[in-house]
Design a protein around this motif. Structure first.
Motif, PDB file in Angstrom:
ATOM      1  N   TRP A   1      44.832  14.228  40.529  1.00 23.27           N
ATOM      2  CA  TRP A   1      44.343  15.464  39.913  1.00 23.27           C
ATOM      3  C   TRP A   1      44.260  16.531  40.999  1.00 23.27           C
ATOM      4  O   TRP A   1      44.174  16.227  42.183  1.00 23.27           O
ATOM      5  N   HIS A   2      44.327  17.758  40.577  1.00 23.41           N
ATOM      6  CA  HIS A   2      44.088  18.863  41.507  1.00 23.41           C
ATOM      7  C   HIS A   2      43.789  20.116  40.696  1.00 23.41           C
ATOM      8  O   HIS A   2      44.336  20.302  39.612  1.00 23.41           O
ATOM      9  N   PRO A   3      42.901  20.954  41.209  1.00 20.02           N
ATOM     10  CA  PRO A   3      42.607  22.194  40.503  1.00 20.02           C
ATOM     11  C   PRO A   3      43.820  23.115  40.537  1.00 20.02           C
ATOM     12  O   PRO A   3      44.458  23.265  41.574  1.00 20.02           O
ATOM     13  N   ASP A   4      44.166  23.664  39.387  1.00 20.96           N
ATOM     14  CA  ASP A   4      45.307  24.568  39.295  1.00 20.96           C
ATOM     15  C   ASP A   4      44.893  25.758  38.450  1.00 20.96           C
ATOM     16  O   ASP A   4      44.707  25.632  37.249  1.00 20.96           O
ATOM     17  N   TYR A   5      44.734  26.879  39.082  1.00 22.30           N
ATOM     18  CA  TYR A   5      44.292  28.081  38.382  1.00 22.30           C
ATOM     19  C   TYR A   5      45.436  29.061  38.181  1.00 22.30           C
ATOM     20  O   TYR A   5      45.217  30.187  37.755  1.00 22.30           O
ATOM     21  N   GLY A   6      46.645  28.649  38.473  1.00 27.29           N
ATOM     22  CA  GLY A   6      47.785  29.547  38.402  1.00 27.29           C
ATOM     23  C   GLY A   6      48.102  30.077  37.022  1.00 27.29           C
ATOM     24  O   GLY A   6      48.679  31.140  36.885  1.00 27.29           O
ATOM     25  N   GLY A   7      47.735  29.379  35.966  1.00 24.65           N
ATOM     26  CA  GLY A   7      48.072  29.797  34.609  1.00 24.65           C
ATOM     27  C   GLY A   7      47.054  30.717  33.973  1.00 24.65           C
ATOM     28  O   GLY A   7      47.262  31.189  32.858  1.00 24.65           O
ATOM     29  N   MET A   8      45.948  30.998  34.634  1.00 22.04           N
ATOM     30  CA  MET A   8      44.907  31.825  34.036  1.00 22.04           C
ATOM     31  C   MET A   8      45.169  33.296  34.313  1.00 22.04           C
ATOM     32  O   MET A   8      45.389  33.686  35.454  1.00 22.04           O
ATOM     33  N   ILE A   9      45.138  34.076  33.244  1.00 21.28           N
ATOM     34  CA  ILE A   9      45.322  35.519  33.362  1.00 21.28           C
ATOM     35  C   ILE A   9      44.175  36.197  32.636  1.00 21.28           C
ATOM     36  O   ILE A   9      43.863  35.861  31.504  1.00 21.28           O
ATOM     37  N   GLY A  10      43.565  37.154  33.275  1.00 20.39           N
ATOM     38  CA  GLY A  10      42.502  37.918  32.636  1.00 20.39           C
ATOM     39  C   GLY A  10      41.165  37.214  32.708  1.00 20.39           C
ATOM     40  O   GLY A  10      41.019  36.173  33.339  1.00 20.39           O
ATOM     41  N   PRO A  11      40.182  37.814  32.039  1.00 19.08           N
ATOM     42  CA  PRO A  11      38.838  37.230  32.063  1.00 19.08           C
ATOM     43  C   PRO A  11      38.812  35.881  31.343  1.00 19.08           C
ATOM     44  O   PRO A  11      39.496  35.680  30.352  1.00 19.08           O
ATOM     45  N   VAL A  12      38.037  34.972  31.877  1.00 21.80           N
ATOM     46  CA  VAL A  12      37.925  33.625  31.321  1.00 21.80           C
ATOM     47  C   VAL A  12      36.466  33.369  30.950  1.00 21.80           C
ATOM     48  O   VAL A  12      35.570  33.635  31.751  1.00 21.80           O
ATOM     49  N   PRO A  13      36.201  32.839  29.727  1.00 21.10           N
ATOM     50  CA  PRO A  13      34.825  32.536  29.347  1.00 21.10           C
ATOM     51  C   PRO A  13      34.187  31.534  30.318  1.00 21.10           C
ATOM     52  O   PRO A  13      34.872  30.682  30.883  1.00 21.10           O
ATOM     53  N   ALA A  14      32.890  31.638  30.494  1.00 23.20           N
ATOM     54  CA  ALA A  14      32.163  30.784  31.438  1.00 23.20           C
ATOM     55  C   ALA A  14      32.335  29.304  31.110  1.00 23.20           C
ATOM     56  O   ALA A  14      32.447  28.476  32.013  1.00 23.20           O
ATOM     57  N   GLU A  15      32.368  28.953  29.817  1.00 22.74           N
ATOM     58  CA  GLU A  15      32.517  27.545  29.425  1.00 22.74           C
ATOM     59  C   GLU A  15      33.858  26.987  29.908  1.00 22.74           C
ATOM     60  O   GLU A  15      33.946  25.854  30.368  1.00 22.74           O
ATOM     61  N   VAL A  16      34.902  27.822  29.780  1.00 25.11           N
ATOM     62  CA  VAL A  16      36.226  27.388  30.219  1.00 25.11           C
ATOM     63  C   VAL A  16      36.245  27.260  31.733  1.00 25.11           C
ATOM     64  O   VAL A  16      36.775  26.297  32.286  1.00 25.11           O
ATOM     65  N   LEU A  17      35.651  28.225  32.412  1.00 25.48           N
ATOM     66  CA  LEU A  17      35.614  28.202  33.863  1.00 25.48           C
ATOM     67  C   LEU A  17      34.872  26.969  34.383  1.00 25.48           C
ATOM     68  O   LEU A  17      35.304  26.337  35.346  1.00 25.48           O
ATOM     69  N   MET A  18      33.767  26.603  33.712  1.00 24.12           N
ATOM     70  CA  MET A  18      33.017  25.404  34.118  1.00 24.12           C
ATOM     71  C   MET A  18      33.847  24.139  33.908  1.00 24.12           C
ATOM     72  O   MET A  18      33.791  23.222  34.710  1.00 24.12           O
ATOM     73  N   ALA A  19      34.624  24.101  32.813  1.00 23.33           N
ATOM     74  CA  ALA A  19      35.468  22.935  32.543  1.00 23.33           C
ATOM     75  C   ALA A  19      36.606  22.830  33.552  1.00 23.33           C
ATOM     76  O   ALA A  19      37.178  21.750  33.730  1.00 23.33           O
ATOM     77  N   LEU A  20      36.934  23.944  34.204  1.00 20.14           N
ATOM     78  CA  LEU A  20      38.007  23.944  35.188  1.00 20.14           C
ATOM     79  C   LEU A  20      37.508  23.842  36.619  1.00 20.14           C
ATOM     80  O   LEU A  20      38.289  23.969  37.561  1.00 20.14           O
TER      81      LEU A  20
END
Length: 167
Positions: free
Chosen positions: A43-62
């Motif tokens: 596993w590895h964190p990958d934030y490359g696909g996120m564009i724009g503001p992200v809800p806090a719940e999604v950010l916590m899951a990532l």
């Protein structure tokens, strides 16, 4: 690894049907060989696909910890129920290609599935199975994606269509 220690069958899993088939194949092979199975999930964190503001719940899951916990849960779920062979669960942070080829250095055999990610991810990331075939330090078995059984319909049972009158 000492001379008397048995080399494991290594299998990479990612939650896909092909990876689960690879795990079943690896366990059966390890039973025949009398060796353990090292089940690897990377596993590895990958934030490359996120564009724009992200809800806090999604950010916590990532978050890295949430991603690691999810990968551990998937690993534990995948190996649940296998008996008759020693299964060692290995969770690695990093690229699965690197993790599997490194593990192949001490392995009897490396087993991978033919499809994990979708086609777009495979184009971007490259095929893990292809990479392993070309870079592993031991023999590699690639298990094809399980075929999806199609529903048998009445139309399929009808006589085949012909392009015109039969002469």
């Amino acid at each position: 690894m000492s001379e008397n220690e048995t080399r494991p069958v290594v299998v990479g899993i990612d939650g896909s049907p092909a990876a689960q088939s690879a795990l079943r194949w690896a366990v059966e092979d390890a039973r025949r060989r009398g060796c353990p199975v090292d089940v690897i999930t990377a596993w590895h964190p990958d934030y490359g696909g996120m564009i724009g503001p992200v809800p806090a719940e999604v950010l916590m899951a990532l978050s890295p910890q949430a991603m690691k916990d999810a990968a551990q849960k998937a690993l534990d779920g995948a190996v649940h129920g296998f008996e008759g062979v020693e299964i060692r669960r290995i969770l690695v942070e990093g690229d699965p290609r690197d993790a599997l080829t490194k593990a192949s250095e001490e392995a009897e055999l490396l087993v991978v599935g033919s499809r994990g990610h979708n086609t777009v991810a495979e184009i971007i990331l490259g095929s893990v199975s292809s990479y392993c075939v070309h870079h592993a330090a031991c023999p590699v078995v690639v298990i094809r994606e399980p075929k999806v059984k199609k529903e048998h319909t009445l139309a399929a049972a009808a006589a085949p269509l012909t392009p015109g009158p039969l002469l």
